[in-house]
Motif scaffolding. Structure first.
Motif, mmCIF file in Angstrom:
data_model
loop_
_atom_site.group_PDB
_atom_site.id
_atom_site.type_symbol
_atom_site.label_atom_id
_atom_site.label_comp_id
_atom_site.label_asym_id
_atom_site.label_seq_id
_atom_site.Cartn_x
_atom_site.Cartn_y
_atom_site.Cartn_z
ATOM 1 N N ARG A 33 0.809 -1.281 0.025
ATOM 2 C CA ARG A 33 0.007 0.201 -0.153
ATOM 3 C C ARG A 33 0.955 1.301 0.050
ATOM 4 O O ARG A 33 0.615 2.418 -0.649
ATOM 5 N N GLN A 34 2.048 1.077 0.718
ATOM 6 C CA GLN A 34 2.961 2.266 0.800
ATOM 7 C C GLN A 34 3.496 2.574 -0.735
ATOM 8 O O GLN A 34 3.923 3.723 -0.671
ATOM 9 N N GLN A 35 3.498 1.714 -1.593
ATOM 10 C CA GLN A 35 4.138 1.818 -2.830
ATOM 11 C C GLN A 35 3.056 2.276 -4.131
ATOM 12 O O GLN A 35 3.458 2.622 -4.906
ATOM 13 N N ALA A 36 1.830 2.488 -3.550
ATOM 14 C CA ALA A 36 0.542 3.019 -4.277
ATOM 15 C C ALA A 36 1.236 4.361 -5.045
ATOM 16 O O ALA A 36 1.865 5.115 -4.568
ATOM 17 N N TYR A 37 0.856 4.406 -6.348
ATOM 18 C CA TYR A 37 1.085 5.832 -6.974
ATOM 19 C C TYR A 37 -0.352 6.416 -6.893
ATOM 20 O O TYR A 37 -1.282 6.309 -7.940
ATOM 21 N N ALA A 38 -0.654 7.249 -6.038
ATOM 22 C CA ALA A 38 -1.948 7.904 -5.785
ATOM 23 C C ALA A 38 -1.626 9.483 -5.549
ATOM 24 O O ALA A 38 -2.349 10.017 -4.697
ATOM 25 N N PRO A 39 -1.173 10.312 -6.510
ATOM 26 C CA PRO A 39 -0.838 11.641 -6.176
ATOM 27 C C PRO A 39 -2.141 12.636 -6.160
ATOM 28 O O PRO A 39 -2.091 13.781 -5.816
ATOM 29 N N TYR A 40 -3.062 11.993 -6.816
ATOM 30 C CA TYR A 40 -4.595 12.722 -7.011
ATOM 31 C C TYR A 40 -5.368 12.714 -6.062
ATOM 32 O O TYR A 40 -6.068 13.630 -5.281
ATOM 33 N N SER A 41 -5.560 11.448 -5.516
ATOM 34 C CA SER A 41 -6.623 10.932 -4.496
ATOM 35 C C SER A 41 -6.091 10.848 -3.092
ATOM 36 O O SER A 41 -6.588 11.116 -2.089
ATOM 37 N N ASN A 42 -4.502 10.767 -3.168
ATOM 38 C CA ASN A 42 -3.904 10.355 -1.822
ATOM 39 C C ASN A 42 -4.562 9.397 -1.033
ATOM 40 O O ASN A 42 -4.504 9.327 0.263
ATOM 41 N N PHE A 43 -5.306 8.300 -1.858
ATOM 42 C CA PHE A 43 -5.824 7.309 -1.089
ATOM 43 C C PHE A 43 -5.076 6.069 -1.706
ATOM 44 O O PHE A 43 -4.958 5.635 -2.684
ATOM 45 N N LEU A 44 -4.208 5.514 -0.587
ATOM 46 C CA LEU A 44 -3.588 4.282 -1.085
ATOM 47 C C LEU A 44 -4.050 3.036 -0.698
ATOM 48 O O LEU A 44 -4.612 2.884 0.542
ATOM 49 N N VAL A 45 -4.035 1.867 -1.802
ATOM 50 C CA VAL A 45 -4.504 0.606 -1.526
ATOM 51 C C VAL A 45 -3.603 -0.272 -1.893
ATOM 52 O O VAL A 45 -2.971 -0.069 -2.808
ATOM 53 N N GLY A 46 -3.554 -1.503 -0.785
ATOM 54 C CA GLY A 46 -2.656 -2.458 -1.399
ATOM 55 C C GLY A 46 -3.421 -3.782 -1.426
ATOM 56 O O GLY A 46 -4.480 -3.719 -0.560
ATOM 57 N N CYS A 47 -2.973 -4.757 -2.061
ATOM 58 C CA CYS A 47 -3.456 -5.758 -2.164
ATOM 59 C C CYS A 47 -2.509 -6.955 -2.229
ATOM 60 O O CYS A 47 -1.429 -6.957 -2.866
ATOM 61 N N ALA A 48 -2.809 -8.364 -1.747
ATOM 62 C CA ALA A 48 -2.293 -9.358 -1.653
ATOM 63 C C ALA A 48 -2.873 -10.465 -2.041
ATOM 64 O O ALA A 48 -4.050 -10.814 -1.461
ATOM 65 N N VAL A 49 -2.487 -11.566 -2.892
ATOM 66 C CA VAL A 49 -3.359 -12.599 -3.164
ATOM 67 C C VAL A 49 -2.408 -13.893 -3.012
ATOM 68 O O VAL A 49 -1.283 -13.892 -3.110
ATOM 69 N N LEU A 50 -3.134 -14.804 -2.526
ATOM 70 C CA LEU A 50 -2.380 -16.065 -2.227
ATOM 71 C C LEU A 50 -2.694 -17.125 -3.378
ATOM 72 O O LEU A 50 -4.024 -17.505 -3.498
ATOM 73 N N LEU A 51 -1.872 -17.693 -3.968
ATOM 74 C CA LEU A 51 -2.220 -18.622 -4.998
ATOM 75 C C LEU A 51 -2.114 -20.241 -4.505
ATOM 76 O O LEU A 51 -1.622 -20.330 -3.595
ATOM 77 N N GLU A 52 -2.758 -20.878 -5.285
ATOM 78 C CA GLU A 52 -2.706 -22.422 -4.881
ATOM 79 C C GLU A 52 -1.654 -22.973 -4.306
ATOM 80 O O GLU A 52 -1.300 -24.003 -3.805
ATOM 81 N N ASN A 53 -0.469 -22.420 -5.577
ATOM 82 C CA ASN A 53 0.902 -22.995 -5.260
ATOM 83 C C ASN A 53 1.645 -22.620 -4.321
ATOM 84 O O ASN A 53 2.858 -22.764 -3.988
ATOM 85 N N GLY A 54 1.170 -21.552 -3.522
ATOM 86 C CA GLY A 54 1.630 -21.169 -2.178
ATOM 87 C C GLY A 54 2.603 -19.699 -2.403
ATOM 88 O O GLY A 54 2.942 -18.978 -1.679
ATOM 89 N N GLU A 55 2.366 -19.118 -3.819
ATOM 90 C CA GLU A 55 3.024 -17.777 -4.260
ATOM 91 C C GLU A 55 2.355 -17.017 -3.759
ATOM 92 O O GLU A 55 0.843 -16.906 -3.585
ATOM 93 N N ILE A 56 2.777 -15.867 -3.080
ATOM 94 C CA ILE A 56 1.785 -14.470 -2.820
ATOM 95 C C ILE A 56 2.400 -13.304 -3.834
ATOM 96 O O ILE A 56 3.442 -13.153 -4.010
ATOM 97 N N ILE A 57 1.216 -12.884 -4.329
ATOM 98 C CA ILE A 57 1.489 -11.569 -5.155
ATOM 99 C C ILE A 57 0.890 -10.527 -4.527
ATOM 100 O O ILE A 57 -0.280 -10.582 -4.131
ATOM 101 N N THR A 58 1.680 -9.437 -4.913
ATOM 102 C CA THR A 58 1.024 -8.025 -4.525
ATOM 103 C C THR A 58 0.917 -6.847 -5.461
ATOM 104 O O THR A 58 1.624 -7.318 -6.567
ATOM 105 N N GLY A 59 0.131 -5.946 -5.192
ATOM 106 C CA GLY A 59 -0.089 -4.926 -6.052
ATOM 107 C C GLY A 59 -0.811 -3.727 -5.387
ATOM 108 O O GLY A 59 -1.165 -3.838 -4.292
ATOM 109 N N SER A 60 -0.592 -2.631 -5.943
ATOM 110 C CA SER A 60 -1.031 -1.295 -5.417
ATOM 111 C C SER A 60 -1.920 -0.562 -6.579
ATOM 112 O O SER A 60 -1.830 -0.873 -7.787
ATOM 113 N N ASN A 61 -2.597 0.489 -6.006
ATOM 114 C CA ASN A 61 -3.412 1.236 -7.063
ATOM 115 C C ASN A 61 -2.426 2.136 -7.774
ATOM 116 O O ASN A 61 -1.592 2.590 -7.249
ATOM 117 N N GLN A 62 -2.677 2.612 -8.880
ATOM 118 C CA GLN A 62 -1.895 3.108 -9.850
ATOM 119 C C GLN A 62 -2.918 4.257 -10.535
ATOM 120 O O GLN A 62 -3.667 4.091 -11.274
#
Length: 159
Positions: A33-62
């Motif tokens: 969430r701290q890496q979100a690119y949100a210069p207009y709304s200043n509303f930061l969102v972070g997401c993490a997903v768990l895959l069935e193979n155990g991998e965890i993938i993350t992303g943030s709003n852009q």
């Protein structure tokens, strides 16, 4: 005639009530969430997903000055996941959103566009994705499927 729709969700009272993997997802969503690119709304969102193979993938709003060209954290995460792990099921999705300078917040669920996108991936993998949405201070809601948050959903069965 009015009818009532019942939404099924669980309230997880605090971070301490999470399993180890859920704590990891919470921590990763909060960190990205701290890496979100949100210069207009200043509303930061972070997401993490768990895959069935155990991998965890993350992303943030852009965000983008050419609104609405930006993308929510949930969609950046699941789209990248599908592009790179097309045949691996998503088991859990954890999202945390709040204003940039907030110290506390309320749990923020996925927006309508994200709900629709998550629904597509549930249909693709033929099973639900557990959805968690949390506050910065550890109040967490959990559903077993995005259908719980999108009761009148539109899917390929209408086409």
């Amino acid at each position: 005639m009015e009818k009532e729709i019942k939404i099924n969700f669980e309230v997880i009272e605090s971070y301490d009530h999470l399993t180890d993997i859920e704590k990891t997802l919470f921590d990763k969503a909060q960190a990205i969430r701290q890496q979100a690119y949100a210069p207009y709304s200043n509303f930061l969102v972070g997401c993490a997903v768990l895959l069935e193979n155990g991998e965890i993938i993350t992303g943030s709003n852009q965000e983008n000055a050419a609104y609405p060209s930006g993308l929510c954290a949930e969609r950046t995460t699941i789209f990248w996941t599908s592009a790179n792990y097309p045949d691996v099921k998503i088991k859990k999705l954890f999202v945390i959103g709040a204003p940039k300078e907030a110290l506390t917040s309320t749990p923020i669920p996925p927006c309508g566009a994200c709900r629709q996108s998550i629904l597509e991936y549930e249909a693709k993998q033929k099973e639900g994705i557990e959805i968690y949405f949390a506050s910065l201070n550890g109040e967490i809601y959990k559903t077993k499927s995005i259908r719980d948050l999108l009761p009148f959903s539109f899917d390929s069965s209408f086409l």
